[in-house]
Design a protein around this motif. Structure first.
Motif, PDB file in Angstrom:
ATOM      1  N   THR A  45      43.824  40.631  47.348  1.00  0.00           N
ATOM      2  CA  THR A  45      42.537  41.235  46.934  1.00  0.00           C
ATOM      3  C   THR A  45      42.098  42.384  48.291  1.00  0.00           C
ATOM      4  O   THR A  45      42.988  42.061  49.440  1.00  0.00           O
ATOM      5  N   LEU A  46      41.300  43.145  48.012  1.00  0.00           N
ATOM      6  CA  LEU A  46      41.002  44.059  49.190  1.00  0.00           C
ATOM      7  C   LEU A  46      40.387  43.103  50.216  1.00  0.00           C
ATOM      8  O   LEU A  46      40.347  43.443  51.444  1.00  0.00           O
ATOM      9  N   THR A  47      39.396  41.996  49.902  1.00  0.00           N
ATOM     10  CA  THR A  47      39.182  41.318  50.999  1.00  0.00           C
ATOM     11  C   THR A  47      39.958  40.480  51.705  1.00  0.00           C
ATOM     12  O   THR A  47      39.794  40.329  52.963  1.00  0.00           O
ATOM     13  N   GLU A  48      41.166  40.202  51.077  1.00  0.00           N
ATOM     14  CA  GLU A  48      42.064  39.489  51.462  1.00  0.00           C
ATOM     15  C   GLU A  48      43.003  40.325  52.560  1.00  0.00           C
ATOM     16  O   GLU A  48      43.352  40.007  53.503  1.00  0.00           O
ATOM     17  N   HIS A  49      43.342  41.443  52.315  1.00  0.00           N
ATOM     18  CA  HIS A  49      43.824  42.569  53.096  1.00  0.00           C
ATOM     19  C   HIS A  49      42.817  42.756  54.420  1.00  0.00           C
ATOM     20  O   HIS A  49      43.628  42.599  55.604  1.00  0.00           O
ATOM     21  N   ARG A 105      34.671  39.696  53.695  1.00  0.00           N
ATOM     22  CA  ARG A 105      34.118  40.188  52.525  1.00  0.00           C
ATOM     23  C   ARG A 105      33.034  41.111  52.970  1.00  0.00           C
ATOM     24  O   ARG A 105      32.898  42.555  52.407  1.00  0.00           O
ATOM     25  N   ARG A 145      36.383  47.241  44.165  1.00  0.00           N
ATOM     26  CA  ARG A 145      35.405  45.967  44.936  1.00  0.00           C
ATOM     27  C   ARG A 145      36.255  45.053  45.579  1.00  0.00           C
ATOM     28  O   ARG A 145      37.471  44.968  45.613  1.00  0.00           O
ATOM     29  N   GLY A 182      36.618  42.028  45.514  1.00  0.00           N
ATOM     30  CA  GLY A 182      37.659  40.964  44.940  1.00  0.00           C
ATOM     31  C   GLY A 182      38.708  41.686  43.882  1.00  0.00           C
ATOM     32  O   GLY A 182      39.570  40.919  43.462  1.00  0.00           O
ATOM     33  N   ASP A 183      38.749  43.153  43.851  1.00  0.00           N
ATOM     34  CA  ASP A 183      39.886  43.646  43.076  1.00  0.00           C
ATOM     35  C   ASP A 183      41.236  43.599  44.002  1.00  0.00           C
ATOM     36  O   ASP A 183      41.365  43.605  45.271  1.00  0.00           O
ATOM     37  N   HIS A 184      42.314  43.203  42.977  1.00  0.00           N
ATOM     38  CA  HIS A 184      43.395  43.469  43.494  1.00  0.00           C
ATOM     39  C   HIS A 184      44.077  44.664  43.896  1.00  0.00           C
ATOM     40  O   HIS A 184      43.744  45.565  43.078  1.00  0.00           O
ATOM     41  N   GLN A 241      45.310  47.313  41.348  1.00  0.00           N
ATOM     42  CA  GLN A 241      44.371  47.603  40.332  1.00  0.00           C
ATOM     43  C   GLN A 241      43.885  49.168  40.799  1.00  0.00           C
ATOM     44  O   GLN A 241      43.339  49.841  39.838  1.00  0.00           O
TER      45      GLN A 241
END
Length: 491
Positions: free
Chosen positions: A346-350, A367, A382, A384-386, A389
């Motif tokens: 996800t964007l947060t994980e990046h 986050r 968002r 949480g989006d991968h 996407q």
């Protein structure tokens, strides 16, 4: 073959990527699909080619409803898509990738000579250099795009969708490609759909265009049309010309001293360069001319075979990229998903990957930081989006959001690859803001106007040789084009 898309809707959560799109594509036509990054054009093409299911709507071919439930089903209906980031198999050779999916393909129930001959015929027709036994990871992005295109044609598609096909190819290759596409459409009766941000390519090639904005079909136009007319359709008006405010140039922060680079194709001895704080160095050249090897060596991703690399006086020769990263040298790859980002995260994980490393990841902080960056960089997505996407343009904005605020040196492969005019200008605003803080920038680009607009100096690569252009303000695009072709007397 005529295709109708009827009332196509596609939703990703609250994002309405395609909103009630109805359009007809007629055989024998080359149709440009235009729109700013995130407008929904790639999503629409992925629905047509089976890579994304529509939320609702219908596809008809010659008046009959069809299912494009997956790429194989779409290819079976005669529709194939060449995506901007080619979908090939890294462990295979060129020939194995070419034969993959063909009847009797990978296991060579037809002879290797049959596929080799077929590959050679397509390569010759389009002017592509695709050595059959070369591993995929040895190819450039442009060569991988070329391979996927000829593979789709060999599979018998009658509608060919191309997403940014001219990125990283020479003028001669583009001319050959465009001539072939005209032949496929106008002589063979195929449908060619061109998704491109390069309006000069659309003007040169297309018979008509359709324009998407914020997920909706907002216009269609028969060609010819001017650049200004197309920009007005895409953005609702004219865009300001990019400006590059002067910035102070500081002391030398990075230098190459008699560096020797080589790979299986190129031998580049005696490379010397000094880069000062706040300086922008543009790299020009045809794909495979040496600029990629050069840039990766500047970031510790390729070994040197002689000479020294210095960063603020410290000897970085033989150091790994992590050592460069520790010293605030950041590399941005042209392949967004392959190298720059991590599919499945996800964007947060990046964001968590690039924040200060601690024994335990601070997820609320990651986050919150990603949410701030989404707002600042106008990312259509968002936390949480991968990452997969997002559109290519929004993936590029995520890469910018992950960069540190004031690195010593940015080494960027084609930082605006696949971006529309407005998004490319915006990316450069962010880069020049870092430059004003003293960040030095080395970047490559296939866009000659971009090189001339933003570079303090330009290094032109030709077959492993390097020519430096110091008088960029007095160099026009035509002269730079000649130099890229090896005519250095135009400098």
């Amino acid at each position: 073959m005529n295709i109708e898309l009827l009332h196509i809707h596609k939703r990703f959560g609250p994002v309405h990527a395609n909103n009630d799109i109805t359009v007809t594509f007629n055989e024998g036509r080359i149709i440009g699909v235009l729109g700013e990054n995130g407008a929904g054009k790639s999503t629409l093409m992925k629905i047509l080619s089976g890579y994304q299911p529509a939320t609702s709507g219908e596809i008809r071919i010659d008046g009959k409803p069809v299912s494009t439930n997956g790429p194989l089903a779409a290819i079976g209906s005669g529709i194939g898509m060449l995506q901007q980031d080619p979908l090939d198999v890294g462990a295979f050779t060129v020939l194995e990738n070419f034969s993959y999916g063909q009847p009797g393909g990978l296991f060579f129930r037809k002879s290797r000579d049959y596929f080799k001959k077929q590959l050679a015929e397509y390569s010759q027709r389009f002017g592509f250099d695709l050595p059959p036994e070369m591993p995929i990871d040895a190819l450039s992005i442009a060569q991988r795009q070329q391979l996927e295109m000829v593979r789709l044609l060999a599979l018998g598609v009658r509608t060919l969708i191309l997403d940014e096909p001219t990125t990283g190819i020479s003028a001669e290759q583009k001319d050959a490609l465009f001539n072939a596409l005209r032949e496929l459409a106008h002589d063979d009766g195929m449908i060619v759909l061109l998704v491109s941000h390069k309006l000069e390519d659309v003007i040169a090639l297309c018979d008509e265009v359709i324009v998407l904005r914020a997920g909706e079909l907002v216009g269609a136009k028969e060609m010819p049309a001017t650049t200004q007319e197309l920009v007005a359709l895409m953005f609702g008006g004219e865009l300001p010309k990019p400006e590059r405010a002067p910035a102070p140039i500081g002391d030398v922060v990075f230098s190459l001293r008699d560096v020797h680079l080589r790979d299986t194709r190129l031998d580049m001895p005696n490379l010397n360069l000094s880069v000062r704080a706040g300086e922008v160095i543009g790299l020009a050249g045809l794909d495979g001319s040496g600029q990629t090897l050069f840039m990766r060596a500047c970031a510790g991703l390729e070994p040197t075979h002689g000479g020294r690399i210095l960063l603020n006086g410290a000897d970085m020769t033989g150091k790994h990229y992590r050592d460069y990263l520790t010293r605030q040298v950041v590399f941005g790859a042209a392949g967004r998903i392959e190298e720059g980002l991590v599919a499945g995260l996800t964007l947060t994980e990046h964001m968590a990957l690039v924040m200060d490393h601690k024994p335990i990841i601070q997820w609320p902080a990651a986050r919150q930081r990603m949410t701030q960056q989404i707002d600042h960089y106008a990312i259509r997505g968002r936390p949480g989006d991968h990452i997969e996407q997002l559109s290519g343009g929004n993936q590029q904005r995520v890469l910018m959001a992950l960069l540190p605020d004031a690195p010593q040196l940015l080494v960027l492969e084609q930082p605006t690859r696949g971006l529309d005019v407005e998004s490319a200008n915006w990316i450069w605003q962010q880069l020049l803001a870092r430059r004003e803080s003293g960040t030095a920038i080395i970047f490559s680009s296939a866009e000659l106007e971009e090189l001339v607009t933003y570079s303090d100096r330009i290094l032109v690569f030709y077959a492993g040789r390097v020519h430096e252009v110091t008088n960029v303000a007095d160099t026009n695009i035509d002269e730079l084009g000649h130099m890229i072709g090896g005519e250095f007397n135009h400098a």
